[in-house]
Design an enzyme around this catalytic site. Structure first.
Site, PDB file in Angstrom:
ATOM      1  N   HIS A   6       0.849  -1.207   0.000  1.00 26.26           N
ATOM      2  CA  HIS A   6       0.000   0.000   0.000  1.00 26.26           C
ATOM      3  C   HIS A   6       0.872   1.240   0.000  1.00 26.26           C
ATOM      4  O   HIS A   6       0.961   1.911   1.041  1.00 26.26           O
ATOM      5  CB  HIS A   6      -0.898  -0.003   1.229  1.00 26.26           C
ATOM      6  N   PHE A   7       1.513   1.619  -0.960  1.00 25.50           N
ATOM      7  CA  PHE A   7       1.637   1.113  -2.314  1.00 25.50           C
ATOM      8  C   PHE A   7       3.110   0.997  -2.644  1.00 25.50           C
ATOM      9  O   PHE A   7       3.879   1.848  -2.208  1.00 25.50           O
ATOM     10  CB  PHE A   7       0.954   2.062  -3.299  1.00 25.50           C
TER      11      PHE A   7
END
Length: 156
Positions: free
Chosen positions: A38-39
């Site tokens: 994420h991410f």
């Protein structure tokens, strides 16, 4: 902040039961497996965890107002707005105030700020019930010590 244990509040900075307000803080970890997905290449704190940090802060306020006699449980989140990214290592200031109390429910308004700038906010509803068992009560007492819950808030 210990994401793996859902301990999203590091400490309570201010608790005012007369005004029904609270301010807490938490430092987002520099490194955590959650940021791997994420991410990749652009790690940001998931919005659901920001909402949870607001819910936990609100919960401490409600515990104080109910003198640790009832346990608040998340019931609804309304109008949650993500207004900016939160990155690893940032210090969050989480504020909450009570909007409404009654009939076994309470509503709070909560905000997360970084460096004084609003990053997200939400209106959160809780149901509250007597502590369901001594184990949960003991856990919450230990957590209260960890976050610096002001015991004077429980005095009449």
């Amino acid at each position: 902040m210990h994401l793996e244990y859902f301990q999203l509040i590091d400490r309570i900075l201010d608790l005012n039961t007369a005004e029904k307000t609270i301010t807490a803080e938490a430092r987002v970890p520099e490194v955590n497996t959650i940021f791997e997905g994420h991410f990749p290449g652009h790690p940001i704190m998931p919005g659901v965890l920001l909402i949870e940090s607001m819910a936990q802060t609100s919960g401490w306020l409600l515990l104080a107002l109910m003198k640790f006699e009832r346990m608040p449980f998340l019931a609804a989140v309304k109008e949650a707005k993500m207004r900016g990214f939160v990155s690893p290592g940032e210090l969050l200031t989480i504020e909450a105030n009570v909007l409404h109390e009654g009939s076994g429910y309470a509503m709070t308004e909560a905000r997360v700020k970084v460096g004084g700038k609003l990053r997200c906010n939400a209106t959160i509803t809780f149901s509250h019930v007597p502590f369901p068992n001594p184990e949960l009560r003991g856990h919450m007492d230990a957590e209260a010590k960890r976050v610096g819950f002001p015991q004077q808030a429980l005095l009449p």
